[in-house]
Write an enzyme that holds these catalytic residues in place. Structure first.
Site, PDB file in Angstrom:
ATOM      1  N   GLU A   1      55.366 -47.195  56.131  1.00  0.00           N
ATOM      2  CA  GLU A   1      54.304 -46.218  55.933  1.00  0.00           C
ATOM      3  C   GLU A   1      53.038 -47.023  55.637  1.00  0.00           C
ATOM      4  O   GLU A   1      52.962 -47.758  54.656  1.00  0.00           O
ATOM      5  CB  GLU A   1      54.664 -45.317  54.741  1.00  0.00           C
ATOM      6  CG  GLU A   1      53.815 -44.075  54.630  1.00  0.00           C
ATOM      7  CD  GLU A   1      54.151 -43.285  53.352  1.00  0.00           C
ATOM      8  OE1 GLU A   1      55.309 -43.319  52.901  1.00  0.00           O
ATOM      9  OE2 GLU A   1      53.229 -42.651  52.814  1.00  0.00           O
TER      10      GLU A   1
ATOM     11  N   ASP B   1      46.335 -39.729  45.110  1.00  0.00           N
ATOM     12  CA  ASP B   1      46.906 -41.011  44.738  1.00  0.00           C
ATOM     13  C   ASP B   1      46.550 -41.436  43.328  1.00  0.00           C
ATOM     14  O   ASP B   1      45.453 -41.180  42.847  1.00  0.00           O
ATOM     15  CB  ASP B   1      46.459 -42.089  45.732  1.00  0.00           C
ATOM     16  CG  ASP B   1      47.203 -41.956  47.044  1.00  0.00           C
ATOM     17  OD1 ASP B   1      48.439 -42.047  47.021  1.00  0.00           O
ATOM     18  OD2 ASP B   1      46.549 -41.732  48.086  1.00  0.00           O
TER      19      ASP B   1
ATOM     20  N   TYR C   1      59.037 -35.075  53.811  1.00  0.00           N
ATOM     21  CA  TYR C   1      58.766 -35.983  52.686  1.00  0.00           C
ATOM     22  C   TYR C   1      58.762 -35.128  51.424  1.00  0.00           C
ATOM     23  O   TYR C   1      57.863 -34.322  51.233  1.00  0.00           O
ATOM     24  CB  TYR C   1      57.415 -36.647  52.911  1.00  0.00           C
ATOM     25  CG  TYR C   1      57.034 -37.743  51.918  1.00  0.00           C
ATOM     26  CD1 TYR C   1      57.218 -37.606  50.541  1.00  0.00           C
ATOM     27  CD2 TYR C   1      56.449 -38.919  52.379  1.00  0.00           C
ATOM     28  CE1 TYR C   1      56.860 -38.612  49.659  1.00  0.00           C
ATOM     29  CE2 TYR C   1      56.066 -39.936  51.503  1.00  0.00           C
ATOM     30  CZ  TYR C   1      56.281 -39.774  50.150  1.00  0.00           C
ATOM     31  OH  TYR C   1      55.902 -40.761  49.280  1.00  0.00           O
TER      32      TYR C   1
END
Lengths: 414, 277
Positions: free
Chosen positions: B51, B62, B177
């Site tokens: 990734e 993030d 995911y």
């Protein structure tokens, strides 16, 4: 005319059910937040139809925030601009006095609306981002009033230049968290607030300060701020017996401006001007004029005009006014620009500083640096207009917070 | 849609009876050459799927580790063209390891999107994870990506309830995911039992493989999560190792490739534990 045609011809019917104003707006958020903004949208739609909610909000607006704010005819500025006119014009200048609200700006209109919504949703914790600190103060204020935990994210750079507002927030019981990530300004504070929200989805309400972000924020904040324009309609009718000929407001994220503009968007005779911060000049690259010097992109949950480089990396906004210092703008403004309904112009730091002093000397009103930008444009526009032209400018904040910074710019030691 | 390297890799690992080890690094961190060197060595260190983060100035989902890695790459002059160049270079020596580009929409939107998809496909990209494109925005990139044969990997989170899951799964491909925590990357620690239950619930509704990420830092966590998932993603721990290896000026040292690789070797061992009982 059928009702369908009315809607098609209206500038006031947006956003659509996807939260879009034309191709601007929308819901560009991480999956973790999607259920939350859908829940918020539902809660807001329900509250909008609830008379009790409206009553509670109006009551607080009146007795706590001090609404309605006056519509003030500014005689000396009117005379001043007439004297500047080489064509015998000048316009009648009115100020919508939202700087007289509790906490010193229009921000309280929105924080009251949202905190009542947070309460209805059973949320116990309020988070907010702030640049100049005005929204942070307005949020900390209503959080104190309603006894809710309040966390305000503020860029480390802004904390330094807005120390009095930081202290106010702390007095009001809020926790102010400095954001050093990125460039330590408003956009980074918003990133950090979004990160907090993602990590505290169950109990937290994100109280966004401007008419931007994912749907439903742009529409919801606009609705709360539309009290400004709605009052102006009534007040100018009372004062002059007709609608204004033009409206002027400053624009960072654009909440005070959309609040003034929205109720007038379908009145074709009303010319509308949004004034962005040109900083050191749009051509220098050091500015905060997303519409005049940016291009469309996606950030903070919506598609809108953004300051960015050729790679789509967001660039720093710059303005003397911390409240206009944001690299994006509410999506409805992006749409109104492309529709050509609103004229978006920009004025520099120096022009705003001059207007700040002019207004203080002539009207005895110390404006915040944000509406000083609007006034700097009025100074350019008014002398070109006829004497009977009615111009309403939103005085969206008071300048007490800015006097130290202005002293610094003027080279005065206090 | 047509079979991608992602589909083939997950099918092969299923036959092996183990989960995939997915390594995340940010493209161009701390500089293009070092990052490419590291990327090329990830498969032999035990990475089944790569990734590759596309650096962005405002990575809202993030945590600090990946934010800083993005900034390091941008400070070194990284661009989208360089990210795609890395993929092209990697493919010269490895035509099997799936590559997923992960990031935010704006750099793609201004590229613009249709040209990005064409260039990404030509470079050898197999899938995309775009954090700020939920199912409500599928016409922007998800459907066009599927049309050209690139998987659009969707995130499901602890807030994705039964009502919402069908929408999340609808146009997803490659794998799903599962974000193990409500939060940002590299922060809280997921509870394997809670994660296994969530993955099992998702698997009731889809045949797609389900990989789990966010907050996975140790070999034990990899081992535990791999017992109830089809893949385990490690990101922040790897990019933190890059950060730790830099010199005082933030430049790469002789350790900047080796230390993250050593971590990948150690952690990826966790996906084999299930084979040993």
């Amino acid at each position: 005319m059928s009702s369908n045609e009315t809607i098609l011809n209206s500038f006031r019917s947006g956003p659509d059910e996807e939260g879009a104003f034309g191709h601007f707006g929308g819901r560009f958020v991480a999956e973790t937040l999607m259920p939350l903004i859908l829940e918020l949208e539902e809660a807001y739609e329900t509250a909008k139809k609830d008379e009790e909610y409206a009553f509670e909000l109006n009551d607080l607006a009146k007795h706590y925030a001090g609404r309605p704010s006056p519509l003030y005819f500014a005689p000396r500025l009117t005379e001043h601009f007439a004297n500047l006119s080489t064509v015998g014009g000048g316009a009648k200048i009115y100020f919508k006095r939202d700087e007289l609200n509790h906490t010193g700006s229009h921000k309280i209109n929105n924080t009251l609306g949202q905190i009542l919504l947070a309460r209805r949703m059973g949320k116990k914790r309020i988070i907010a981002e702030t640049g100049a600190g005005q929204h942070g103060v307005a949020t900390a204020t209503v959080a104190a009033r309603f006894n809710m935990e309040c966390v305000v994210y503020m860029g480390a750079t802004d904390i330094e230049r807005q120390a009095p507002n930081v202290f106010r927030m702390k007095l009001l019981g809020a926790t102010v968290i400095p954001v050093t990530a990125g460039t330590g300004t408003l956009k980074d504070a918003m990133n950090e607030a979004l990160r907090d929200w993602v990590a505290n989805v169950d109990n937290t309400f994100y109280l966004i300060g401007t008419a931007a972000g994912p749907h439903p924020y742009p529409a919801m904040v606009r609705d709360f701020q539309s009290v400004i324009g709605n009052e102006v309609r009534e007040q100018i009718m009372e004062a002059e017996g007709r609608l204004p000929d033009s409206l002027v407001a400053c624009i960072g994220g654009g909440s005070n401006a959309i609040g003034l503009f929205h109720p007038f968007l379908d009145d074709k005779g009303v010319e509308i001007y949004g004034v962005e911060a040109a900083g050191k000049g749009v051509e220098t690259g050091e500015h905060a004029a997303s519409l005049n010097g940016g291009k469309p992109g996606v950030l903070h949950g919506n598609r809108t005009y953004l300051l960015q480089d050729d790679e789509g990396q967001i660039t720093d906004a710059y303005s003397i006014s911390a409240g206009l210092d944001y690299p994006g703008i509410g999506p409805e403004h992006s749409w109104l620009k492309e529709q050509g309904r609103v004229n978006y112009v920009a004025v520099t730091d120096n022009e705003a500083l001059d207007a700040f002093q002019l207004c203080t000397k002539l009207e005895g009103i110390i404006p915040a640096l944000e509406p000083a930008h609007a006034l700097a444009f009025v100074e350019k526009l008014a002398p070109t207009l006829p004497k009977d032209h009615l111009l309403v400018m939103n005085m969206c904040g008071r300048g007490d917070k800015d006097v130290f910074a202005v002293a610094g710019y003027l080279g005065v030691e206090l | 849609m047509i079979e991608t390297r992602i589909d083939r890799r997950f099918a092969a690992l299923k036959n092996e009876g183990r989960a995939a080890f997915v390594s995340f690094i940010t493209a161009g961190d701390p500089d293009l050459q070092t990052s490419l060197q590291l990327m090329k060595k990830l498969p032999e260190a035990g990475t089944d799927v790569i990734e590759l983060g596309m650096p962005f100035s405002d990575p809202m989902a993030d945590g600090p580790a990946i934010q800083l890695s993005s900034q390091r790459a941008l400070n070194a002059g990284h661009t989208m063209a360089k990210t795609l160049e890395m993929v092209r270079e990697f493919r010269k020596g490895d035509n099997e390891t799936p590559i997923i580009l992960m990031g935010y929409y704006n750099p793609i939107y201004v590229y613009p999107a249709d040209k990005f998809l064409a260039d990404a496909l030509a470079a050898g990209v197999d899938g995309l994870i775009i954090v700020d494109l939920p199912p409500e925005t599928d016409t922007e990139l998800c459907l066009p990506a599927r049309d050209v044969g690139i998987n659009f990997i969707r995130l499901a989170t602890p807030t994705t309830d039964e009502k919402r899951l069908p929408a999340v799964l609808k146009n997803a491909s490659g794998f799903l995911y599962y974000v193990s925590i409500a939060g940002i990357t590299g922060t809280a620690t997921p509870d394997p039992h809670v994660v296994h239950k969530a993955v099992a619930a998702i698997k009731q509704s889809t045949d797609m493989p389900v990989a789990v990420g966010f907050g996975v830092k140790t070999r034990q966590q990899v081992s535990d999560i791999a017992r109830g998932a089809d893949g385990v993603v490690v990101g922040s721990a790897i990019v933190s190792m890059i950060a730790d290896s830099l010199d005082g000026k933030g430049a790469a040292t002789s350790e900047t490739v080796e230390r993250p690789l050593a971590l990948v070797k150690e952690l990826s061992g966790g996906v084999f534990d299930i084979l040993e009982g």
